[in-house]
Design a protein around this motif. Structure first.
Motif, PDB file in Angstrom:
ATOM      1  N   ASP A 191       1.075  -1.388  -0.134  1.00  0.00           N
ATOM      2  CA  ASP A 191       0.395   0.064  -0.234  1.00  0.00           C
ATOM      3  C   ASP A 191       0.748   1.271   0.169  1.00  0.00           C
ATOM      4  OD1 ASP A 191      -1.540   2.435   0.430  1.00  0.00           O
ATOM      5  OD2 ASP A 191      -2.776   0.781   1.532  1.00  0.00           O
ATOM      6  N   MET A 192       0.878   1.771  -1.454  1.00  0.00           N
ATOM      7  CA  MET A 192       2.617   3.018  -0.974  1.00  0.00           C
ATOM      8  C   MET A 192       1.618   4.319  -0.762  1.00  0.00           C
ATOM      9  SD  MET A 192       4.761   0.969  -2.243  1.00  0.00           S
ATOM     10  CE  MET A 192       5.656   2.218  -2.389  1.00  0.00           C
ATOM     11  N   ARG A 193       0.137   4.081  -1.399  1.00  0.00           N
ATOM     12  CA  ARG A 193      -0.699   5.479  -0.476  1.00  0.00           C
ATOM     13  C   ARG A 193      -0.155   5.268   0.610  1.00  0.00           C
ATOM     14  NH1 ARG A 193      -5.078   7.621  -4.292  1.00  0.00           N
ATOM     15  NH2 ARG A 193      -4.687   8.886  -2.616  1.00  0.00           N
ATOM     16  N   MET A 194      -0.889   4.125   1.909  1.00  0.00           N
ATOM     17  CA  MET A 194      -0.113   4.545   2.951  1.00  0.00           C
ATOM     18  C   MET A 194       1.718   4.867   3.458  1.00  0.00           C
ATOM     19  SD  MET A 194      -0.743   1.371   6.091  1.00  0.00           S
ATOM     20  CE  MET A 194       0.086   0.119   5.530  1.00  0.00           C
ATOM     21  N   VAL A 195       2.262   3.711   2.703  1.00  0.00           N
ATOM     22  CA  VAL A 195       3.745   4.966   2.824  1.00  0.00           C
ATOM     23  C   VAL A 195       3.530   6.063   2.781  1.00  0.00           C
ATOM     24  CG1 VAL A 195       6.384   4.489   1.551  1.00  0.00           C
ATOM     25  CG2 VAL A 195       4.479   2.280   1.797  1.00  0.00           C
ATOM     26  N   ALA A 196       3.213   6.127   2.033  1.00  0.00           N
ATOM     27  CA  ALA A 196       3.476   8.175   1.353  1.00  0.00           C
ATOM     28  C   ALA A 196       2.559   8.954   2.962  1.00  0.00           C
ATOM     29  CB  ALA A 196       2.493   8.411   0.422  1.00  0.00           C
ATOM     30  N   GLU A 197       1.578   7.955   3.728  1.00  0.00           N
ATOM     31  CA  GLU A 197       1.094   9.477   4.854  1.00  0.00           C
ATOM     32  C   GLU A 197       2.216   8.931   6.265  1.00  0.00           C
ATOM     33  OE1 GLU A 197      -2.907   9.804   4.251  1.00  0.00           O
ATOM     34  OE2 GLU A 197      -3.282   8.158   3.320  1.00  0.00           O
ATOM     35  N   VAL A 198       2.201   7.706   6.254  1.00  0.00           N
ATOM     36  CA  VAL A 198       2.459   6.721   7.517  1.00  0.00           C
ATOM     37  C   VAL A 198       3.989   6.978   7.284  1.00  0.00           C
ATOM     38  CG1 VAL A 198       2.750   5.516   9.359  1.00  0.00           C
ATOM     39  CG2 VAL A 198       0.659   5.439   7.548  1.00  0.00           C
ATOM     40  N   PHE A 199       4.905   6.031   6.755  1.00  0.00           N
ATOM     41  CA  PHE A 199       6.418   5.737   7.085  1.00  0.00           C
ATOM     42  C   PHE A 199       7.656   7.268   5.846  1.00  0.00           C
ATOM     43  CE2 PHE A 199       3.496   2.410   6.610  1.00  0.00           C
ATOM     44  CZ  PHE A 199       4.377   2.142   8.161  1.00  0.00           C
ATOM     45  N   PRO A 200       7.926   8.025   7.066  1.00  0.00           N
ATOM     46  CA  PRO A 200       8.833   8.455   6.437  1.00  0.00           C
ATOM     47  C   PRO A 200       9.939   7.908   5.591  1.00  0.00           C
ATOM     48  CG  PRO A 200       8.759   9.779   8.589  1.00  0.00           C
ATOM     49  CD  PRO A 200       7.971   8.422   8.550  1.00  0.00           C
ATOM     50  N   ARG A 201      10.774   6.509   5.984  1.00  0.00           N
ATOM     51  CA  ARG A 201      11.758   6.051   5.183  1.00  0.00           C
ATOM     52  C   ARG A 201      10.689   4.400   4.655  1.00  0.00           C
ATOM     53  NH1 ARG A 201      16.312   2.880   9.225  1.00  0.00           N
ATOM     54  NH2 ARG A 201      17.238   1.775   7.779  1.00  0.00           N
TER      55      ARG A 201
END
Length: 233
Positions: A191-201
């Motif tokens: 879920d790359m959109r979740m990555v963008a929202e939650v994970f700086p790295r």
């Protein structure tokens, strides 16, 4: 907080799953673990609390290598949340599932109840203590599964595909939950959109090796890199 040093792992049939993985995660850091199916993401996560043991290399928690002598401490410090919550929820009630870990730590009943109440409050499931887990929605079961590890007061959370199968509302609730939890966190996801929202790295695994380790914004802004690693925003 967490360190993988030249980690190698092969399955019994000889399939090489991890090939020289090196990784460090600091206290409170939120890291996404991405890559194609078969890249080694789940295998890596299963090393973090000793479910799998490396063929060579080391996994260190708080600078201490995982060993038989400290495995109980490690499993209290590293909370593993599986992709399918039904692999984690097995008791007749939500309360009993969330209390399972603290009870086996030998805590007093009052302390167990306090930990259960706090964990369920953190995941927005207060009031569900008497409910049967298999009567809950998938999103609710995933929250309860997270509560089962939060009740152990871990310093690190390892989650495997937490947003898989969720409807938009449940997914949004999960993202808000992960964003606000204070623990260090490594999360395998597509879920790359979740990555963008939650994970700086973000760490990209490719054929059992680290192919990218850096700012999520850098990866997400580079269409050629996303295409190279088989990722889509």
């Amino acid at each position: 907080m967490l360190e993988l040093i030249d980690l190698h792992y092969s399955y019994p049939d000889g399939t090489s799953a991890l090939r020289g993985v090196c990784l460090q995660i600091a206290a409170g850091e939120k890291v996404a673990l991405v890559g194609l199916n078969g890249a080694g993401k789940s295998t890596l996560l299963l090393h973090l609390n000793g479910i799998f043991r490396p063929r060579s290399g080391e996994v260190r928690i708080d600078a201490q290598p995982i060993s038989d002598a400290n495995i109980r401490h490690v499993r209290a410090q590293v909370g593993m949340v599986f992709q399918d919550p039904d692999d984690q929820l097995f008791s007749p009630t939500v309360f009993e599932d969330v209390a399972f870990g603290p009870l086996h730590m030998g805590l007093a009943e009052a302390d167990v109840r306090e930990r259960v109440a706090l964990a369920l409050d953190q995941v927005g499931m207060s009031g569900f203590e008497a409910r049967m887990p298999h009567h809950l929605s998938l999103g609710q079961r995933k929250r309860v599964a997270i509560a089962t590890v939060l009740s152990m007061s871990p310093s690190i959370l390892a989650l495997d595909e937490p947003s898989a199968g969720l409807d938009p509302r449940a997914r949004r609730g999960l993202i808000d939950l992960l964003r606000h939890l204070p623990q260090a966190m490594i999360v395998s996801t597509h879920d790359m959109r979740m990555v963008a929202e939650v994970f700086p790295r973000t760490v990209v695994l490719e054929q059992g090796q680290v192919a990218f380790d850096g700012p999520s914004a850098t990866l997400l802004a580079d269409e050629a890199m996303l295409l190279r690693y088989g990722l889509e925003l």
